[in-house]
Scaffold this motif. Structure first.
Motif, PDB file in Angstrom:
ATOM      1  N   VAL A 128     -15.965  -0.230   7.434  1.00 59.16           N
ATOM      2  CA  VAL A 128     -16.994  -0.675   6.497  1.00 59.16           C
ATOM      3  C   VAL A 128     -17.485  -2.091   6.815  1.00 59.16           C
ATOM      4  O   VAL A 128     -18.486  -2.533   6.288  1.00 59.16           O
ATOM      5  CB  VAL A 128     -16.476  -0.623   5.043  1.00 59.16           C
ATOM      6  N   GLU A 129     -16.765  -2.796   7.673  1.00 54.57           N
ATOM      7  CA  GLU A 129     -17.151  -4.150   8.036  1.00 54.57           C
ATOM      8  C   GLU A 129     -16.616  -4.468   9.424  1.00 54.57           C
ATOM      9  O   GLU A 129     -15.454  -4.221   9.715  1.00 54.57           O
ATOM     10  CB  GLU A 129     -16.589  -5.160   7.020  1.00 54.57           C
ATOM     11  N   VAL A 130     -17.477  -5.018  10.264  1.00 53.83           N
ATOM     12  CA  VAL A 130     -17.092  -5.422  11.616  1.00 53.83           C
ATOM     13  C   VAL A 130     -17.248  -6.932  11.729  1.00 53.83           C
ATOM     14  O   VAL A 130     -18.329  -7.475  11.492  1.00 53.83           O
ATOM     15  CB  VAL A 130     -17.955  -4.721  12.686  1.00 53.83           C
ATOM     16  N   ILE A 131     -16.139  -7.611  12.044  1.00 56.66           N
ATOM     17  CA  ILE A 131     -16.151  -9.070  12.168  1.00 56.66           C
ATOM     18  C   ILE A 131     -15.870  -9.415  13.635  1.00 56.66           C
ATOM     19  O   ILE A 131     -14.724  -9.345  14.091  1.00 56.66           O
ATOM     20  CB  ILE A 131     -15.090  -9.711  11.254  1.00 56.66           C
ATOM     21  N   PRO A 132     -16.895  -9.792  14.399  1.00 61.01           N
ATOM     22  CA  PRO A 132     -16.723  -9.993  15.843  1.00 61.01           C
ATOM     23  C   PRO A 132     -16.083 -11.315  16.232  1.00 61.01           C
ATOM     24  O   PRO A 132     -15.532 -11.435  17.323  1.00 61.01           O
ATOM     25  CB  PRO A 132     -18.157  -9.898  16.376  1.00 61.01           C
ATOM     26  N   VAL A 133     -16.174 -12.327  15.363  1.00 62.72           N
ATOM     27  CA  VAL A 133     -15.604 -13.630  15.702  1.00 62.72           C
ATOM     28  C   VAL A 133     -14.793 -14.158  14.522  1.00 62.72           C
ATOM     29  O   VAL A 133     -14.985 -13.738  13.388  1.00 62.72           O
ATOM     30  CB  VAL A 133     -16.700 -14.655  16.069  1.00 62.72           C
ATOM     31  N   GLY A 134     -13.893 -15.075  14.815  1.00 63.74           N
ATOM     32  CA  GLY A 134     -13.121 -15.703  13.755  1.00 63.74           C
ATOM     33  C   GLY A 134     -11.651 -15.325  13.755  1.00 63.74           C
ATOM     34  O   GLY A 134     -10.870 -15.879  12.983  1.00 63.74           O
ATOM     35  N   TYR A 135     -11.280 -14.380  14.611  1.00 61.72           N
ATOM     36  CA  TYR A 135      -9.887 -13.939  14.661  1.00 61.72           C
ATOM     37  C   TYR A 135      -9.344 -14.115  16.081  1.00 61.72           C
ATOM     38  O   TYR A 135      -9.440 -13.205  16.908  1.00 61.72           O
ATOM     39  CB  TYR A 135      -9.759 -12.480  14.220  1.00 61.72           C
ATOM     40  N   VAL A 136      -8.797 -15.295  16.355  1.00 57.30           N
ATOM     41  CA  VAL A 136      -8.158 -15.535  17.650  1.00 57.30           C
ATOM     42  C   VAL A 136      -6.790 -14.859  17.611  1.00 57.30           C
ATOM     43  O   VAL A 136      -5.899 -15.260  16.873  1.00 57.30           O
ATOM     44  CB  VAL A 136      -7.997 -17.042  17.931  1.00 57.30           C
ATOM     45  N   ARG A 137      -6.600 -13.830  18.423  1.00 60.20           N
ATOM     46  CA  ARG A 137      -5.357 -13.064  18.381  1.00 60.20           C
ATOM     47  C   ARG A 137      -4.643 -12.968  19.725  1.00 60.20           C
ATOM     48  O   ARG A 137      -3.502 -12.543  19.783  1.00 60.20           O
ATOM     49  CB  ARG A 137      -5.637 -11.646  17.851  1.00 60.20           C
ATOM     50  N   LEU A 138      -5.318 -13.314  20.804  1.00 60.40           N
ATOM     51  CA  LEU A 138      -4.700 -13.273  22.133  1.00 60.40           C
ATOM     52  C   LEU A 138      -4.797 -14.670  22.731  1.00 60.40           C
ATOM     53  O   LEU A 138      -5.894 -15.217  22.886  1.00 60.40           O
ATOM     54  CB  LEU A 138      -5.417 -12.254  23.025  1.00 60.40           C
ATOM     55  N   PHE A 139      -3.625 -15.255  23.062  1.00 59.20           N
ATOM     56  CA  PHE A 139      -3.635 -16.648  23.505  1.00 59.20           C
ATOM     57  C   PHE A 139      -2.293 -16.991  24.150  1.00 59.20           C
ATOM     58  O   PHE A 139      -1.317 -16.231  24.021  1.00 59.20           O
ATOM     59  CB  PHE A 139      -3.918 -17.587  22.327  1.00 59.20           C
TER      60      PHE A 139
END
Length: 247
Positions: A128-139
């Motif tokens: 229902v919602e796609v958030i392409p930025v804001g979630y740094v998860r691989l680092f």
């Protein structure tokens, strides 16, 4: 060089198996930190660990600080790279090989970066919602989090890049989760964090967002404070968008 998954969990019996099944062969190590489960979460994880030696379970006493718990999980990681996942996340099968692909590409170049993933919020199993930025998860696993709630990784001048890795997330599905209770908890932690970091505009933004479902007048007041606390153009765009949405 390998990549580890790191996660913190609590009372996640509803979804922990589904999450582990989705990442179990996508990474080389899975570090799970339980912060005080009272349901069957620990038993489920222990059963997985018995059959998969790369799954390791740790315990951390909850101190109302998500960064503290996440940083403890990062301290247990033994690989150079880490992929952070929550128990109510699912890595789609189509994205299974992408984590190692990004890691291997940057290792071959001798470079480091942090990667945003694409966050797909679901309701009744549908996106229902796609958030392409804001979630740094691989680092790189040597990095650490800051802020007690809505925690962010601190990466300095390291390049921040957009990946095409998706995570499906049902943590705000009102049919599965007590969203109102979750928001009240978040508000309490945000207020506590702001007492020690009053000039943090990002935290004021999150406080406004969380409060918007409970008290729009308070939410607008918090968002206006957020505007007064920053000159960052990207953050100002987000704050003003939030103000427009509830005005």
């Amino acid at each position: 060089m390998g990549v580890s998954a790191a996660m913190i969990v609590r009372d996640s019996e509803r979804c922990i198996s589904r999450c582990l099944d989705s990442i179990i062969t996508a990474v080389d190590e899975i570090v799970i930190v339980d912060t005080g489960s009272t349901d069957q979460t620990v038993a489920i994880i222990e059963s997985y660990a018995q059959g998969h030696e790369h799954i390791r379970l740790y315990h951390f006493d909850w101190i109302n600080d998500f960064s503290a718990a996440r940083n403890y999980s990062l301290e247990q990681v033994t690989n150079k790279w880490v992929f952070v996942v929550d128990s109510d996340d699912v890595l789609p099968a189509a994205d299974h090989d992408k984590i190692r692909s990004y890691v291997n590409a940057y290792d071959s170049l001798g470079q480091e970066a942090v990667f945003d993933i694409i966050y797909d919020n679901t309701l009744n199993g549908e996106i229902v919602e796609v958030i392409p930025v804001g979630y740094v998860r691989l680092f790189p696993s040597r990095l650490r989090y800051r802020d007690m709630i809505h925690e962010q990784i601190t990466f300095g001048d390291m390049p921040r890049l957009q990946s095409d890795i998706h995570l499906l997330h049902d943590g705000y599905d009102i049919n599965l989760v007590d969203v109102m209770s979750k928001k009240k908890r978040n508000i309490e932690l945000l207020i506590q964090n702001l007492k020690a970091d009053n000039d943090n505009a990002r935290l004021w933004l999150h406080l406004g967002r969380e409060m918007s479902v409970l008290d729009k007048e308070k939410a607008l007041r918090y968002l206006k404070i957020a505007v007064s606390k920053t000159t960052n153009s990207e953050l100002l765009v987000l704050i003003r968008k939030e103000i427009e949405s509830i005005s």
